[in-house]
Design a protein around this motif. Structure first.
Motif, PDB file in Angstrom:
ATOM      1  N   THR A   3       1.320  -1.011   0.248  1.00 46.87           N
ATOM      2  CA  THR A   3      -0.316  -0.254  -0.020  1.00 46.87           C
ATOM      3  C   THR A   3       0.580   1.201   0.035  1.00 46.87           C
ATOM      4  O   THR A   3       1.990   1.381   0.453  1.00 46.87           O
ATOM      5  CB  THR A   3      -1.031   0.370   1.170  1.00 46.87           C
ATOM      6  OG1 THR A   3      -0.905  -1.067   1.351  1.00 46.87           O
ATOM      7  CG2 THR A   3      -2.292   1.178   1.084  1.00 46.87           C
ATOM      8  N   PHE A   5       0.340   5.236   1.235  1.00 49.15           N
ATOM      9  CA  PHE A   5      -0.189   5.949   2.152  1.00 49.15           C
ATOM     10  C   PHE A   5      -0.456   7.069   1.103  1.00 49.15           C
ATOM     11  O   PHE A   5       0.736   7.309   0.657  1.00 49.15           O
ATOM     12  CB  PHE A   5       0.031   5.602   3.379  1.00 49.15           C
ATOM     13  CG  PHE A   5      -0.412   4.570   3.751  1.00 49.15           C
ATOM     14  CD1 PHE A   5      -1.710   4.321   4.197  1.00 49.15           C
ATOM     15  CD2 PHE A   5       1.081   3.824   4.288  1.00 49.15           C
ATOM     16  CE1 PHE A   5      -1.667   3.025   4.481  1.00 49.15           C
ATOM     17  CE2 PHE A   5       0.572   2.297   4.771  1.00 49.15           C
ATOM     18  CZ  PHE A   5      -0.339   2.153   5.070  1.00 49.15           C
TER      19      PHE A   5
ATOM     20  N   LYS B 228      -8.722   8.006   4.970  1.00 50.61           N
ATOM     21  CA  LYS B 228      -8.555   7.492   3.714  1.00 50.61           C
ATOM     22  C   LYS B 228      -9.160   8.516   2.625  1.00 50.61           C
ATOM     23  O   LYS B 228     -10.788   9.068   3.141  1.00 50.61           O
ATOM     24  CB  LYS B 228      -9.346   6.462   4.134  1.00 50.61           C
ATOM     25  CG  LYS B 228      -9.587   5.621   2.731  1.00 50.61           C
ATOM     26  CD  LYS B 228      -8.504   4.549   2.846  1.00 50.61           C
ATOM     27  CE  LYS B 228      -7.971   3.475   1.622  1.00 50.61           C
ATOM     28  NZ  LYS B 228      -6.664   2.736   1.637  1.00 50.61           N
ATOM     29  N   HIS B 230     -11.036   7.618  -0.802  1.00 48.84           N
ATOM     30  CA  HIS B 230     -11.238   6.541  -2.391  1.00 48.84           C
ATOM     31  C   HIS B 230     -12.134   7.311  -3.553  1.00 48.84           C
ATOM     32  O   HIS B 230     -12.477   8.099  -3.341  1.00 48.84           O
ATOM     33  CB  HIS B 230     -12.699   5.742  -1.250  1.00 48.84           C
ATOM     34  CG  HIS B 230     -12.327   4.859  -0.923  1.00 48.84           C
ATOM     35  ND1 HIS B 230     -11.846   3.862  -0.843  1.00 48.84           N
ATOM     36  CD2 HIS B 230     -12.819   4.319   0.705  1.00 48.84           C
ATOM     37  CE1 HIS B 230     -12.291   3.065   0.235  1.00 48.84           C
ATOM     38  NE2 HIS B 230     -12.227   4.330   1.133  1.00 48.84           N
ATOM     39  N   GLU B 275     -12.217  -1.268   8.549  1.00 51.44           N
ATOM     40  CA  GLU B 275     -12.134   0.301   8.040  1.00 51.44           C
ATOM     41  C   GLU B 275     -12.860   0.181   7.096  1.00 51.44           C
ATOM     42  O   GLU B 275     -13.904  -0.525   6.432  1.00 51.44           O
ATOM     43  CB  GLU B 275     -10.609  -0.250   7.556  1.00 51.44           C
ATOM     44  CG  GLU B 275     -10.552  -0.936   6.198  1.00 51.44           C
ATOM     45  CD  GLU B 275      -9.090  -0.554   5.650  1.00 51.44           C
ATOM     46  OE1 GLU B 275      -8.531  -0.648   4.622  1.00 51.44           O
ATOM     47  OE2 GLU B 275      -7.491  -1.358   6.651  1.00 51.44           O
TER      48      GLU B 275
END
Lengths: 698, 685
Positions: A3, A5, B228, B230, B275
């Motif tokens: 991943t 970040f 986060k 998306h 999550e």
């Protein structure tokens, strides 16, 4: 999976005049893991606190002077070291304000780089290939420096690094001479120098970047060519002693990056761990060209795992420290934290075996994928599993335990109960390293005695050994058959659950025995409780019947515009619905549990095909269903199939087929307009706003 | 059974307007839907998604957001007003100017005590919900830039506000605000402000936002940090909705997709580290998804393409059933077409006007399947624009074609029509009785001597019509005391009976000659969607939203034998599985055995003289019957004769000359009038 970040900007960059130069010479660590020492391309060294994105200190040389090598941190003296104007070495501490007032020494030859790493003394690499420890050099700055690389031959250093192993210190550098590339490995204390020739790439282009790392006593050198190939060469730490001259350096292709048309300009690859490589400065395989991306690739699977677009010009530089990637691009230096999770064969195999239950058992003693590939030391998942059990057992242990050999001796003659106790003790205390070996020997010995001496059978000890999960069928091929012979169904069940490699012949034998056993015989046998309750649930659900979710006969589509839409007579549907036939389980619960274990073992089609032939034509499903089924299977097991060499041909055939289909459709897309016109031409009479028609109803 | 001449009409340019907002009331299982024209529709999700009520729109009203407080419905819009609706009289109860410029959003806290609105001028205004009204309480810290979206924390102490380029979190107790900055899009859109179209505030203080840069972002509300991002679309993320248990969030995008995010552990090994993970994508729309609701078992979505889509979540169903099927609601569950059976005229009701058409004529006869040559084309006789701002809510045309009436929320208008040969003259009837102010339903008696108007509290006004005047006669009142509006009204050909149905599922039959209540049909649990009184037997046929059919003898005040037989045997599963309600029941005077019904996808003639189909019978059997010989046919006949040749049906009626009128509105024609979608699916893309 890996991943990338959310990144952040550490500092802005000054644009350099020439497009090919970077604004940054180097980024190094110092004693604090949150610090980064950034040396720019001209005169300044800046110390940053990374998490705060703010500078802690900055040092510059006078106008007219030039820093010619990135500043490094001397981990032994907590001082910074930099070289200006090729010959002046400057040493200062963090509290020093001015670089001019700091200690400086002028050496007699041009310095290429100063390298430093935690646990080692800084070393100075001269442009002509000589290497000195910083300390000894500073004690006599004007000492003569020999030439390793000859000036006439025009051999010049292209890249260098140093590596500190436990007790050894290496300086690695690559050189270019008349289009050839060489790797020099300089060991310090005692000093030896080994020269390797890099294989020449067909395009004769020089490598774009190098990255070296130390992994289990080997130095791995990773280098990237403009055609997108990433090669790895391995040099042993315990180098070949006394080999003179230039060795050829074998290489293996780790990754072939899709570069599109043309070649990579400024790009760089750095190894993150055994399986992951970060590449900066390449176009994204699916994005349009002209954009540069930072990508993490998995070299085992050749898959792109994470990507991030880098705005602005990339100069092919990337540094990787402590889980962070430092990438200068455009007008900024970005810090991008990353994470690489280990991909292991175990999780893939777990999927193959028990899709539902595997989760809790995923710590089977299957070595990690990386171990298989690179021969790592087995890290002990088994240890973790067993430590809890062994702790429990340790309390009850009082008598001094026997060694493996003593137990082996005991098995030859001892009574069943004693054998069981000692095996138990041994397994509970055994450390994972040699457990695998000893368990196999113990099991073979037990089975051998049982075969000779029919009265002897130690179910407890065998079950205990199987439960260590260190055993497999090939280690002790007679075990399962022996259990079957002795009607030890519990052990059979354990073997079926835990052995990944039971041949079909044996599975078939189990199946035959299980089917043949009268229900009454089995019902008293104690079996693994989880599987029993699972089967209970299944039987209960089957008895309830009803239509399962996801089953949709075409009839249900009310919106169908087809005026001639006719449903099939309902009696056909009943046949299609399998759940209706599963109303009563025809065998007893425990027998069903055993049969289910057989069904859950991996098997090939040898077992199934003869029976499938018994199906008659109407029962055989349609092509569409078969294709759907195959698609589902492929999706579900893709990771496994990708690794299986047998599946390679099929996968590549399927891939080329799908590719041609996609191409066909994209060609069709081009003539979509014309096709639509055709479509419009047909029902033109229907489009009228009004008509008077005659219909007949029956 | 026979041949029919069919007038296939496709010139009714019915165009539903885009869906702008929706709100689901989990307690009453009612979905309120707001459209671009300011109309509000109420769907009963407990009763087969039946469109129970429609509150007509108004030119000056706009709806940006809807919200329920208990059983009360509020809306707010760009006209700067907050409106509460009177769901019994299907009209706004009151409207309140909020003095903050256009209002983008309205939302109530979970306690139902306060409403918060987001205004163009950057204020978040709090209103206290009182018994009969709402009262302004205070402004939260005024911000620069408009407030586009709002979400209360379930505790009611914090509000997250989506703005331009940022989200602000207001703490009602400490009066502090936290700012979360939202990134702009990449490339060219970098210079454009990011509009945070939607936010949701979860009880664990997670804030989820959707914005015009195509991002769905998850924020930690405690620390104000971005957790986060998306990137879900190249266009806008417009709507967000969170499930009741906060384990799932659905987002709607400009591409017409609905994307589900679920709060789950990414790997099976680490069940505790949950999550927000993108899980499913649904593509049931072609245009912007502007309104979304995640309800217990389904995702409900609507947008620019005007259709309401209910997408059941299959994991919530154990078995495949009627309830687990995808459902699209495209047409209203009420009549917009009225047919003058004697005169051969059609009246089309639009929100802004009425159109009167005369059907065409043809010569001679043809074989089944033929199109007949037209002798005369259909003709638009009249285009009547409504007066005032209020949209038309109902209309009626007398069967002789001599009278026309329509009602808006504020007035009823009655016209006298005179046609000789090709000329038509229209005269407004000047003085209507004062009591006739507005009507939920209108209908003329079959001899055109009376006008019935459904009024408040399920009452019906009877107005006598004559050439010279129109006169109020009587108000028919139900005994039940129901306050719900009447949504269906029909009368008998002999002029004796009038039947009404209201949203409480009550059906009253009045004796019009005696002007009194005759009987109440036993109340059935599902709302009637269509009903009609048989011209000769005076039996009342009712079809309900759950597709059940009942026949009730008005004279004998009991269900008929046929109805009992039908109920005893049960309707065929394929009939019950249809997903659009029957919207019209009519009869064939020449053949009293026949009942004509239709829904959006089929037209059906029920022949009561034939045996009822049981579950094993082939239900859709017209094709089979056609292929059989005359001798074999009778043994295969059953009562339900279903024709699917005509699709997207808005109305079916039988003229006195035995010809059928089928009014179709092909969905393709509706789609073609929509603006171009942002993204079109192409082959191989």
């Amino acid at each position: 999976m890996a991943t990338l970040f959310e990144g952040f900007t550490l500092c802005g960059l000054v644009q350099t005049q020439s497009a090919s130069d970077s604004a940054i010479q180097g980024i190094e660590l110092d004693g604090d893991s949150d610090h980064a020492v950034v040396t720019d391309s001209t005169r300044a060294v800046t110390l940053y606190k990374v998490s705060d994105q703010k500078p802690l200190g900055s040092w510059t040389v006078k106008q007219g002077q030039l820093l010619t090598c990135p500043a490094v941190f001397n981990f032994q003296t907590n001082e910074y070291v930099v070289v200006s104007d090729n010959k002046v070495i400057r040493v200062w501490k963090e509290e020093d304000l001015h670089l001019d007032k700091a200690f400086k020494a002028t050496v007699s030859a041009d310095v290429w780089r100063v390298h430093s790493a935690p646990g080692g003394e800084p070393v100075v690499l001269f442009q002509r290939g000589a290497v000195r420890l910083l300390d000894s050099l500073l004690s006599a700055p004007q000492q003569p420096i020999e030439d390793i690389l000859s000036e006439e031959e025009k051999e010049v250093i292209r890249w260098s690094t140093n590596i500190v192993a436990e007790k050894q210190h290496f300086v690695l550098f690559t050189t270019e001479q008349k289009g050839e590339h060489f790797l020099y490995v300089q060991r310090l204390n005692p000093n030896t120098l080994q020269k390797y020739r890099l294989e020449r790439e067909d395009s004769r282009a020089p490598p774009l970047s190098f990255s070296a790392s130390l992994r289990d006593k080997h130095i791995n050198l990773l280098y990237l060519y403009p055609n997108g190939c990433v090669y790895q060469s391995v040099v042993a730490v315990q180098g070949p002693v006394g080999l003179e001259g230039v060795q050829a350096l074998p290489r293996s292709l780790r990754l072939r990056l899709p570069v599109g048309e043309g070649e990579l300009g400024a790009a760089s690859a750095v190894a993150l761990d055994e399986a992951h490589v970060a590449v900066v400065g390449m176009p994204h395989p699916s994005a349009r060209t002209g954009k540069d991306f930072l990508c993490i690739w998995n070299t085992n699977f050749q898959t792109l795992q994470a990507d991030k677009e880098m705005v602005g010009r990339i100069c092919g530089q990337v540094w990787c420290y402590l889980g962070k990637l430092f990438v200068p691009h455009g007008k900024a230096l970005s810090v991008i934290p990353y994470e690489c999770q280990k991909s292991s064969l175990a999780s893939a195999l777990g999927k193959l075996r028990h899709p539902g239950i595997a989760v809790s058992k995923s710590s089977v003693a299957i070595p990690s994928w990386n171990t298989l590939l690179h021969g790592d030391q087995p890290q002990g998942p088994t240890k973790i599993v067993d430590s809890r059990k062994s702790k429990l057992r340790r309390k009850s242990q009082s008598a001094p335990a026997l060694t493996v050999d003593q137990v082996l001796e005991l098995i030859k003659t001892g009574p069943v109960e004693e054998v069981r106790r000692e095996v138990e003790a041994l397994v509970s205390r055994g450390d994972a390293q040699d457990l695998q070996l000893s368990v196999g020997r113990l099991a073979c010995q037990l089975v051998a005695r049982s075969q000779v001496e029919t009265a002897f059978y130690a179910p407890g000890a065998l079950a205990r050994l199987v439960k260590t999960q260190c055993l497999c069928h090939s280690m002790c091929p007679d075990l399962l058959l022996l259990a079957l012979e002795h009607k030890d169904y519990f052990l059979c069940q354990l073997c079926l659950q835990l052995f990944p490699d039971i041949p079909e012949v044996v599975t078939c034998a189990c199946l035959k025995t299980f089917i043949g056993v009268p229900d009454d015989d089995v019902e008293m046998v104690s079996l693994e409780p989880d599987s029993v309750s699972f089967m209970e649930g299944l039987v209960a659900a089957g008895a309830r019947g009803g239509q399962q979710n996801g089953f949709s006969p075409a009839l249900f589509e009310e919106d169908s515009c087809d005026p001639h839409h006719q449903p099939k007579p309902p009696q056909h549907q009943d046949k299609k619905n399998p759940t209706l036939q599963l109303e009563v389980c025809p065998v007893g619960l425990r027998k069903a549990v055993l049969l289910n274990e057989v069904l859950q073992t991996p098997y090939s089609d040898n077992l199934l095909v003869p029976h499938l032939k018994d199906l008659n034509a109407p029962q055989v499903i349609s092509i569409q269903e078969i294709i759907d089924w195959v698609c589902l299977l492929l999706d579900a097991h893709f990771t496994v199939l990708v690794m299986a060499p047998d599946a390679k041909g099929l996968l590549s055939n399927l891939q080329s087929f799908v590719k041609s289909q996609v191409k066909l459709f994209s060609e069709l897309g081009k003539i979509e307009g014309s096709l639509q016109e055709l479509h419009k031409m047909k029902p033109s009479k229907d489009i009228s706003q009004y008509s008077i028609e005659v219909i007949e109803l029956f | 059974m026979g041949e029919f001449k069919v007038h296939r009409v496709r010139f009714f340019d019915y165009m539903p307007t885009a869906i702008r907002a929706m709100a689901f009331n989990a307690h009453t299982e009612r979905l309120a839907l707001g459209r671009m024209d300011g109309s509000v529709e109420i769907f009963n999700f407990a009763d087969h998604y039946f469109q129970e009520k429609v509150i007509p729109g108004k030119d000056s009203r706009s709806i940006e957001a809807l919200c329920w407080v208990g059983g009360r419905l509020f809306s707010a819009g760009l006209n700067g007003e907050i409106t509460e609706y009177d769901l019994e009289n299907l009209r706004p109860k009151y409207s309140l100017e909020a003095y903050g410029g256009p209002i983008w959003t309205i939302t109530s806290n979970s306690q139902g005590a306060h409403l918060a609105i987001g205004c163009e001028d950057g204020t978040v205004k709090l209103f206290e919900v009182l018994e009969e009204s709402i009262q302004f309480e205070r402004n939260l810290d005024r911000q620069k830039g408009r407030i586009i979206s709002l979400s209360w924390h379930p505790s009611g102490t914090q509000i997250a506000a989506g703005m331009m380029d940022m989200i602000r979190v207001f703490d009602a107790v400490s009066m502090l605000t936290t700012v979360l900055l939202v990134d702009r899009g990449f490339g060219g859109s970098k210079s454009r402000e990011t509009v945070v179209w939607s936010v949701v505030f979860l009880s664990d203080c997670t804030i989820i936002s959707g914005d015009s840069a195509g991002k769905v972002q998850v924020w930690d509300g405690h620390t104000g940090t971005l957790v986060k991002t998306h990137l879900v679309t190249k266009w806008d993320v417009l709507a967000l909705s969170v499930s009741k248990d906060e384990s799932s969030v659905v987002v709607g995008t400009s591409e017409g997709t609905v994307i589900q995010f679920q709060f789950i552990a990414p790997t099976l090994q680490q069940q505790q580290d949950k999550e927000w993970v993108r899980t499913r994508t649904f593509k049931n729309h072609t245009h912007d998804v502007r309104a979304l609701a995640e309800i217990e078992t389904a995702i409900v979505s609507g947008g620019m393409d005007t259709q309401l889509v209910v997408r059941p979540l299959l994991e919530k169903f154990d078995e495949r059933s009627h309830a687990s099927a995808l459902r699209k609601i495209q047409f209203p569950h009420r009549n917009l077409v009225f047919c003058a059976k004697k005169a051969g005229l059609l009246l089309f009701q639009f929100p802004g006007q009425l159109e009167l058409w005369r059907l065409g004529e043809s010569d001679g006869h043809g074989k089944p399947g033929d199109s007949l040559p037209l002798k005369r084309k259909p003709e638009k006789l009249l285009h009547l624009k409504r007066k005032g701002e209020d949209h038309i809510c109902c209309s009626a045309l007398s069967s002789c074609g001599g009278w026309l009436a329509y009602s808006t929320m504020s007035s009823v208008r009655l016209y006298r029509l005179q046609t000789d040969n090709n000329d038509i003259s229209i005269t407004k009837v000047p003085k209507l009785p004062k009591i006739l102010r507005s009507a939920h339903q209108l209908c003329f008696s079959s001899d055109s001597s009376k006008l019935f108007a459904a009024s408040s509290q399920s009452s019906v006004l009877v107005i006598a019509l004559s050439q010279s005047e129109c006169k109020y006669v009587h108000t028919l009142k139900p005994k039940s005391g129901s306050r719900q509006p009447i949504h269906l009204m029909t009368n008998s050909v002999d002029g004796k009976w009038l039947a009404t149905a209201n949203s409480d599922c009550e059906i009253h039959v009045y004796n019009v000659q005696k002007l009194k209540l005759h009987c109440i049909v036993p109340v059935y649990g599902s709302c009637p969607s269509a009903m009609g009184i048989h011209p000769t037997t005076n039996n009342l046929t009712m079809v309900h939203a759950d597709q059940q059919i009942f026949e009730y003898s008005i004279v004998e005040k009991q269900y008929t034998d046929w109805s009992r037989k039908l109920q005893k045997q049960g309707l065929h599963n394929l009939w019950l599985d249809r997903d659009t309600p029957v919207t019209h029941v009519t009869f064939n005077p020449k053949n009293p055995e026949q009942i004509l019904l239709h829904d959006m996808h089929m037209f059906c003639i029920i022949d009561q003289s034939l045996p009822l189909p049981d579950q094993k019978t082939q239900f859709y059997n017209q094709m089979t019957l056609r292929s059989l010989s005359e001798q074999e046919r009778p043994s295969h006949l059953h009562a339900f004769k279903i024709c699917k040749t005509f699709q997207d049906l808005l109305s079916v009626s039988l003229l006195d000359d035995q010809s059928l009128v089928m009014v179709e509105r092909p969905l393709l024609a509706i789609t073609s009038q929509l603006p171009a979608p942002v993204r079109q699916k192409k082959f191989a893309t």
